[in-house]
Write a protein that holds these residues in place. Structure first.
Motif, PDB file in Angstrom:
ATOM      1  N   PHE A   8      18.640   3.082 -21.505  1.00  0.00           N
ATOM      2  CA  PHE A   8      19.763   2.703 -22.621  1.00  0.00           C
ATOM      3  C   PHE A   8      20.492   1.496 -22.345  1.00  0.00           C
ATOM      4  CE2 PHE A   8      24.025   2.613 -24.220  1.00  0.00           C
ATOM      5  CZ  PHE A   8      23.872   2.728 -25.705  1.00  0.00           C
ATOM      6  N   LEU A   9      20.928   1.368 -21.137  1.00  0.00           N
ATOM      7  CA  LEU A   9      21.548   0.099 -20.634  1.00  0.00           C
ATOM      8  C   LEU A   9      20.673  -1.137 -20.812  1.00  0.00           C
ATOM      9  CD1 LEU A   9      24.234   1.167 -17.918  1.00  0.00           C
ATOM     10  CD2 LEU A   9      24.569   0.326 -20.095  1.00  0.00           C
ATOM     11  N   ARG A  10      19.470  -0.902 -20.173  1.00  0.00           N
ATOM     12  CA  ARG A  10      18.384  -2.022 -20.242  1.00  0.00           C
ATOM     13  C   ARG A  10      18.113  -2.623 -21.875  1.00  0.00           C
ATOM     14  NH1 ARG A  10      12.917  -0.409 -17.065  1.00  0.00           N
ATOM     15  NH2 ARG A  10      12.433  -2.417 -18.418  1.00  0.00           N
ATOM     16  N   LYS A  11      17.820  -1.546 -22.458  1.00  0.00           N
ATOM     17  CA  LYS A  11      17.638  -1.898 -23.840  1.00  0.00           C
ATOM     18  C   LYS A  11      18.810  -2.569 -24.455  1.00  0.00           C
ATOM     19  CE  LYS A  11      15.460   0.366 -27.897  1.00  0.00           C
ATOM     20  NZ  LYS A  11      16.689   0.552 -28.858  1.00  0.00           N
ATOM     21  N   LEU A  12      20.077  -2.105 -24.476  1.00  0.00           N
ATOM     22  CA  LEU A  12      21.400  -2.893 -24.963  1.00  0.00           C
ATOM     23  C   LEU A  12      21.598  -4.118 -24.471  1.00  0.00           C
ATOM     24  CD1 LEU A  12      24.287  -1.739 -26.358  1.00  0.00           C
ATOM     25  CD2 LEU A  12      24.849  -2.246 -23.882  1.00  0.00           C
ATOM     26  N   LEU A  13      21.008  -4.407 -23.224  1.00  0.00           N
ATOM     27  CA  LEU A  13      21.377  -5.741 -22.560  1.00  0.00           C
ATOM     28  C   LEU A  13      20.299  -6.529 -23.092  1.00  0.00           C
ATOM     29  CD1 LEU A  13      22.272  -4.613 -19.111  1.00  0.00           C
ATOM     30  CD2 LEU A  13      23.766  -5.695 -20.644  1.00  0.00           C
ATOM     31  N   LYS A  14      19.067  -6.174 -23.129  1.00  0.00           N
ATOM     32  CA  LYS A  14      17.975  -7.067 -23.706  1.00  0.00           C
ATOM     33  C   LYS A  14      18.053  -7.350 -25.219  1.00  0.00           C
ATOM     34  CE  LYS A  14      13.485  -8.604 -23.805  1.00  0.00           C
ATOM     35  NZ  LYS A  14      12.533  -7.668 -24.456  1.00  0.00           N
ATOM     36  N   SER A  17      21.716  -9.710 -25.098  1.00  0.00           N
ATOM     37  CA  SER A  17      21.802 -11.200 -24.272  1.00  0.00           C
ATOM     38  C   SER A  17      20.455 -11.474 -24.044  1.00  0.00           C
ATOM     39  CB  SER A  17      22.901 -10.788 -23.173  1.00  0.00           C
ATOM     40  OG  SER A  17      21.903 -10.235 -22.087  1.00  0.00           O
ATOM     41  N   GLY A  18      19.396 -10.811 -24.010  1.00  0.00           N
ATOM     42  CA  GLY A  18      18.159 -11.370 -23.824  1.00  0.00           C
ATOM     43  C   GLY A  18      17.898 -10.889 -22.189  1.00  0.00           C
ATOM     44  N   LEU A  19      19.043 -10.477 -21.693  1.00  0.00           N
ATOM     45  CA  LEU A  19      18.766  -9.997 -20.085  1.00  0.00           C
ATOM     46  C   LEU A  19      17.529  -9.055 -19.974  1.00  0.00           C
ATOM     47  CD1 LEU A  19      19.533 -10.351 -17.033  1.00  0.00           C
ATOM     48  CD2 LEU A  19      21.443  -8.307 -17.560  1.00  0.00           C
ATOM     49  N   LEU A 196      20.203 -16.137 -28.323  1.00  0.00           N
ATOM     50  CA  LEU A 196      19.323 -15.168 -29.110  1.00  0.00           C
ATOM     51  C   LEU A 196      19.472 -15.489 -30.676  1.00  0.00           C
ATOM     52  CD1 LEU A 196      19.475 -11.853 -27.321  1.00  0.00           C
ATOM     53  CD2 LEU A 196      18.162 -13.932 -26.724  1.00  0.00           C
ATOM     54  N   GLN A 197      20.792 -15.928 -30.877  1.00  0.00           N
ATOM     55  CA  GLN A 197      21.046 -16.080 -32.398  1.00  0.00           C
ATOM     56  C   GLN A 197      20.584 -17.772 -32.766  1.00  0.00           C
ATOM     57  OE1 GLN A 197      24.746 -14.513 -32.328  1.00  0.00           O
ATOM     58  NE2 GLN A 197      24.140 -12.580 -32.132  1.00  0.00           N
ATOM     59  N   ASP A 198      20.896 -17.718 -34.293  1.00  0.00           N
ATOM     60  CA  ASP A 198      20.630 -19.027 -35.040  1.00  0.00           C
ATOM     61  C   ASP A 198      21.606 -20.086 -34.287  1.00  0.00           C
ATOM     62  OD1 ASP A 198      19.640 -20.858 -36.902  1.00  0.00           O
ATOM     63  OD2 ASP A 198      21.385 -20.610 -37.663  1.00  0.00           O
ATOM     64  N   PHE A 199      20.990 -21.103 -33.973  1.00  0.00           N
ATOM     65  CA  PHE A 199      21.906 -22.255 -33.445  1.00  0.00           C
ATOM     66  C   PHE A 199      21.740 -23.737 -34.218  1.00  0.00           C
ATOM     67  CE2 PHE A 199      19.011 -21.580 -29.912  1.00  0.00           C
ATOM     68  CZ  PHE A 199      18.471 -22.745 -30.006  1.00  0.00           C
ATOM     69  N   TYR A 216      16.471 -15.507 -16.886  1.00  0.00           N
ATOM     70  CA  TYR A 216      16.725 -13.989 -17.173  1.00  0.00           C
ATOM     71  C   TYR A 216      16.104 -13.268 -18.181  1.00  0.00           C
ATOM     72  CZ  TYR A 216      20.389 -15.498 -13.965  1.00  0.00           C
ATOM     73  OH  TYR A 216      21.154 -16.160 -12.751  1.00  0.00           O
ATOM     74  N   PHE A 217      15.275 -14.434 -18.817  1.00  0.00           N
ATOM     75  CA  PHE A 217      14.882 -13.788 -20.401  1.00  0.00           C
ATOM     76  C   PHE A 217      13.143 -13.530 -20.289  1.00  0.00           C
ATOM     77  CE2 PHE A 217      18.165 -16.697 -22.566  1.00  0.00           C
ATOM     78  CZ  PHE A 217      19.139 -15.588 -22.270  1.00  0.00           C
ATOM     79  N   ASP A 218      12.717 -12.749 -21.085  1.00  0.00           N
ATOM     80  CA  ASP A 218      11.093 -12.572 -20.810  1.00  0.00           C
ATOM     81  C   ASP A 218      10.444 -13.503 -21.829  1.00  0.00           C
ATOM     82  OD1 ASP A 218      11.198 -11.808 -23.607  1.00  0.00           O
ATOM     83  OD2 ASP A 218      10.957  -9.792 -23.412  1.00  0.00           O
ATOM     84  N   HIS A 219       9.127 -13.451 -21.628  1.00  0.00           N
ATOM     85  CA  HIS A 219       8.401 -14.304 -22.231  1.00  0.00           C
ATOM     86  C   HIS A 219       8.597 -14.862 -23.554  1.00  0.00           C
ATOM     87  CE1 HIS A 219       4.624 -16.123 -23.924  1.00  0.00           C
ATOM     88  NE2 HIS A 219       4.567 -16.789 -22.774  1.00  0.00           N
TER      89      HIS A 219
END
Ligand SMILES: C[S@@+](CC[C@H](N)C(=O)[O-])C[C@H]1O[C@@H](n2cnc3c(N)ncnc32)[C@H](O)[C@@H]1O
Length: 285
Positions: A8-14, A17-19, A196-199, A216-219
């Motif tokens: 649950f935490l892994r999914k939430l953080l991904k 924040s992208g972590l 992760l959001q529009d900038f 810290y982010f995936d491909h």
């Protein structure tokens, strides 16, 4: 921690924040979140996760912030700052001679050492005297932005990477702490921003420092961020990445800057000039 709580935490953080946590980082989650649970008056991690599972809760932002790594120091890796003074500023001073204005974005600016290192480099570059130089520092974490705005650093922090001459020139000692002088602090604007959001609302930049966060982010997350960075970088602008980061094998939106490790140029077909549909904000180009 149960496997289900960890997932649950892994999914939430991904999502937030992208972590991208691998399946064996339970110890990291526990070491960061058990103290947060206790501070919040909860007995442990299970109760914290139960609260988060309950839906919208201000605790979610605290959990995301607690899991970010804010490690930073002045003039980190030195080479990008040498490149700024020796290569990037001289080229931009020529290219922007009519406009006499530069915009620099320090994305993932943490507690301020990086944007203020950029500010000191600007201050010391004689060719930029009298120019309007905007330095925009952004981070996901409101807590690090508050510390950055205050510009107050410990003895330990100023001993990491900051040459003594700059300490004496740009800081004022207050007991065991050092505060950056107001003129350097005023050179940096702070804004909360999730990469992760529009900038696109930030406008376009001549230089972007986006260092030691993409690791810290995936491909796929990196591909998306590079694509959007290319849209807000001027065609002759420069992107600086961290020592462990690269565009190679991830995107063709940027090309390595010849002979300058860690620096990248937008690929001609992918720049702001060829993507005119950007929303610009007041003050931004
Ligand atoms: C390791 S620090 C790097 C600081 C600085 N760029 C440097 O190289 O010294 C990473 C920073 O990225 C921020 N961060 C993590 N995820 C982020 C996201 N999705 N959007 C914006 N900032 C993020 C963290 O809050 C943290 O301050």
């Amino acid at each position: 921690m149960t496997p289900s709580d960890y997932e649950f935490l892994r999914k939430l953080l991904k999502e937030r924040s992208g972590l991208d946590l691998s399946s064996d980082k339970q110890y990291l989650v526990e070491s960061r979140l058990i103290p947060l649970a206790r501070r919040t008056g909860l007995p442990g991690l299970a109760e914290l996760v139960a609260r988060l599972r309950g839906g919208a809760d201000p605790l979610t932002a605290e959990v995301v912030e607690a899991m970010t790594t804010n490690e930073t120091f002045f003039f980190r890796d030195k080479i990008p700052f040498d490149h700024l003074s020796a290569t990037i500023f001289p080229a931009l001073v020529q290219a922007r001679a009519n406009r006499r204005a530069l915009r620099i974005w320090c994305a993932a600016s943490s507690t301020g050492q990086e944007p203020y290192s950029i500010a000191m480099s600007v201050k010391e570059f004689a060719g930029l005297t009298g120019w309007r130089v905007e330095i925009v520092a952004t981070d996901l974490s409101q807590a690090v932005l508050e510390k950055s705005k205050a510009g107050i650093f410990s003895q330990f922090e100023v001993q990491r990477g900051l040459p003594i001459q700059k300490l004496v020139k740009y800081f004022t000692q207050a007991g065991e702490l050092w505060q950056l002088n107001a003129d350097i602090r005023a050179m940096v604007q702070h804004r909360q921003l999730n990469l992760l959001q529009d900038f696109s609302h930030l406008g376009t930049f001549d230089v972007i420092f986006c260092r030691n966060v993409l690791i810290y982010f995936d491909h796929d997350t990196k591909v998306g961020i590079f694509d959007r960075l290319a849209r807000v970088l001027e065609p002759d602008g420069v992107l600086a990445l961290g020592a462990a980061e690269t565009v190679i094998g991830i995107t063709d939106a940027f090309k390595p800057y010849p002979d300058k490790r860690g620096l990248y140029r937008p690929s001609p077909a992918r720049t702001a000039a060829t993507m005119p549909a950007l929303k610009l904000v007041a003050g931004a180009r």
